[in-house]
Design an enzyme around this catalytic site. Structure first.
Site, PDB file in Angstrom:
ATOM      1  CB  THR A  43      -0.931   0.005   1.227  1.00  0.00           C
ATOM      2  OG1 THR A  43      -1.617  -1.244   1.295  1.00  0.00           O
ATOM      3  CG2 THR A  43      -1.943   1.122   1.137  1.00  0.00           C
ATOM      4  CB  THR A  44       3.918   2.215   1.898  1.00  0.00           C
ATOM      5  OG1 THR A  44       3.225   1.992   3.130  1.00  0.00           O
ATOM      6  CG2 THR A  44       4.797   3.436   2.054  1.00  0.00           C
ATOM      7  CE1 TYR A 106     -16.578  -1.650  -1.581  1.00  0.00           C
ATOM      8  CE2 TYR A 106     -17.052  -3.429  -3.110  1.00  0.00           C
ATOM      9  CZ  TYR A 106     -17.413  -2.239  -2.521  1.00  0.00           C
ATOM     10  OH  TYR A 106     -18.596  -1.645  -2.843  1.00  0.00           O
ATOM     11  CE1 TYR A 132      -0.562  -4.896   6.230  1.00  0.00           C
ATOM     12  CE2 TYR A 132      -0.587  -4.423   3.874  1.00  0.00           C
ATOM     13  CZ  TYR A 132      -0.570  -3.980   5.180  1.00  0.00           C
ATOM     14  OH  TYR A 132      -0.566  -2.631   5.445  1.00  0.00           O
ATOM     15  NE  ARG A 137      -3.745   1.406   4.735  1.00  0.00           N
ATOM     16  CZ  ARG A 137      -3.728   2.578   4.103  1.00  0.00           C
ATOM     17  NH1 ARG A 137      -4.510   2.782   3.066  1.00  0.00           N
ATOM     18  NH2 ARG A 137      -2.938   3.553   4.523  1.00  0.00           N
ATOM     19  CE  LYS A 160       2.737  -3.996   6.776  1.00  0.00           C
ATOM     20  NZ  LYS A 160       2.761  -3.153   5.545  1.00  0.00           N
ATOM     21  CB  ILE A 202       6.493  -4.521   6.777  1.00  0.00           C
ATOM     22  CG1 ILE A 202       7.063  -5.951   6.635  1.00  0.00           C
ATOM     23  CG2 ILE A 202       6.305  -3.881   5.405  1.00  0.00           C
ATOM     24  CD1 ILE A 202       6.201  -6.897   5.810  1.00  0.00           C
TER      25      ILE A 202
END
Length: 290
Positions: A43-44, A106, A132, A137, A160, A202
Site C-alpha cells: 500500500t505504501t 472490499y 498481510y 483497510r 505482517k 514492515i
C-alpha cells in the site's frame, strides 16, 4: 530470513510516470543504511493506483537492483484470487524471496474464504508467502485460528500484523507456533510487538530513517530493550507526523527533504498541507535527520 527493519518501499514518480532511476537509487541507499529487506508495491508503494504493468515493473527492478544482497518481499495482494495468482507468479519469476499477500479487501470473505484464497495462492507457485492482516483497510480480520490453519501450509511462513492489537502476537504464537514469522505493520507499536515475540517491522518510517529503524530493530532482537527505547523515543515524533495525513504522502515529503525523490503522489492522494509539512520538518530535526 525475514526480520528486522523492512521498509514498505515507496514508488517514486516523476511527472506522473514511474521514476525508475530514483527507485534503483533508493535500493542502494537502503542497503547502505542497513535495512534488512525491502517490500515493494505494498500500500505504501501506492499499489492501488499502479497499473498491472507498472506493478510488475517495480518488482522486477527492485529485485534486479538488490542483487540478492537483502531479501525482497514483493507485494502481490489482490481482492481477486485469479489476479493474485498472476502477481505472485510474476514475483516468483523475477526472483523475489517472498510475497506479501493482503487479505482480500472490499469483498469481505468469510474465514473459510480466506483459507481458500491463500491456499490457491500457495498452490500457484513455490514462493514463500507472508499474510498481510490489516482490517482497518481491508475490513476483514483474519482470526488467529484461521492463521493457524494456513500456517500448516509449507510456504505460508509469516504475517505482517497491522491490527494494532499487541496481544495478537501471543495468540498467533499459540495457533501458528513460535517459529511463525511475525512482523509488525505499525511503526509506533513495533517495540511492544517485538517484546511479545515479533521479529521485525514492515515500516513506513524506515523509508525516511532507515538507519535508525534498523538500529532500533537490532536492539530489540538482541534483547536490549533499554537501547531500543532510546531509539523509539527519537523516532516517535516522526511516526506520528508522517501519519497526520496518509503515510505515503508523509514519507514522500520527508524523503524529498533528504533529496531522495519527488514528493509526488497519485490521486486520490494529495501532497501535504503546510501544517503537516512543518510537523514532519520538526520531527526530522528531532531525529537528527536534517
Amino acid at each position: 530470513m525475514f526480520k528486522g527493519s523492512l521498509p514498505a518501499l515507496v514508488t517514486p514518480f516523476k511527472n506522473g510516470a514511474l521514476d525508475l532511476d530514483a527507485l534503483k537509487k533508493l535500493v542502494e541507499w537502503h542497503i547502505e543504511q542497513g535495512s534488512h529487506g525491502l517490500v515493494p508495491v505494498g500500500t505504501t508503494g501506492e499499489s492501488p493506483t499502479l497499473s498491472h504493468d507498472e506493478h510488475m515493473t517495480v518488482i522486477t527492478e527492485v529485485v534486479k537492483a538488490a542483487k540478492g544482497r537483502i531479501p525482497v518481499i514483493a507485494g502481490a495482494g489482490s481482492n481477486s484470487t485469479a489476479e493474485g495468482v498472476r502477481l505472485i507468479q510474476h514475483a516468483a519469476k523475477t526472483g523475489a524471496d517472498a510475497a506479501l499477500v493482503v487479505t482480500p479487501y472490499y469483498n469481505k470473505p468469510s474465514q473459510r474464504g480466506l483459507i481458500a484464497h491463500y491456499t490457491a495462492l500457495h498452490e500457484a507457485c513455490d514462493l514463500a508467502i507472508i499474510i498481510y492482516n490489516i482490517p482497518g483497510r481491508s475490513v476483514i480480520d483474519m482470526a488467529p485460528e484461521t492463521m493457524g490453519e494456513l500456517a500448516k501450509l509449507e510456504r505460508i511462513v509469516g504475517v505482517k500484523d497491522a491490527t494494532g492489537k499487541l496481544e495478537r502476537v501471543s495468540m498467533q504464537r499459540l495457533t501458528c507456533g513460535p517459529d511463525f514469522i511475525q512482523l509488525s505493520g505499525e511503526d509506533a507499536t513495533a517495540l511492544g510487538f517485538n517484546a511479545h515475540g515479533g521479529v521485525g517491522c514492515i515500516s513506513v518510517t524506515a523509508n525516511v530513517a532507515p538507519r535508525l529503524c534498523a538500529l532500533f530493530q537490532e536492539a530489540t532482537l538482541a534483547g536490549d530493550y533499554a537501547k531500543a527505547l532510546s531509539y523509539q523515543d527519537k523516532l516517535m515524533p516522526l511516526h506520528m507526523a508522517i501519519f497526520l495525513e496518509p503515510g505515503v504522502a508523509g514519507a514522500k515529503y520527508a524523503m524529498s527533504k533528504l533529496g531522495l525523490i519527488s514528493p509526488e503522489v497519485r490521486l486520490p492522494l494529495t501532497e501535504l498541507l503546510d501544517d503537516t509539512k512543518a510537523a514532519i520538518d520538526a520531527a526530522m530535526v528531532y531525529a537528527d535527520l536534517i
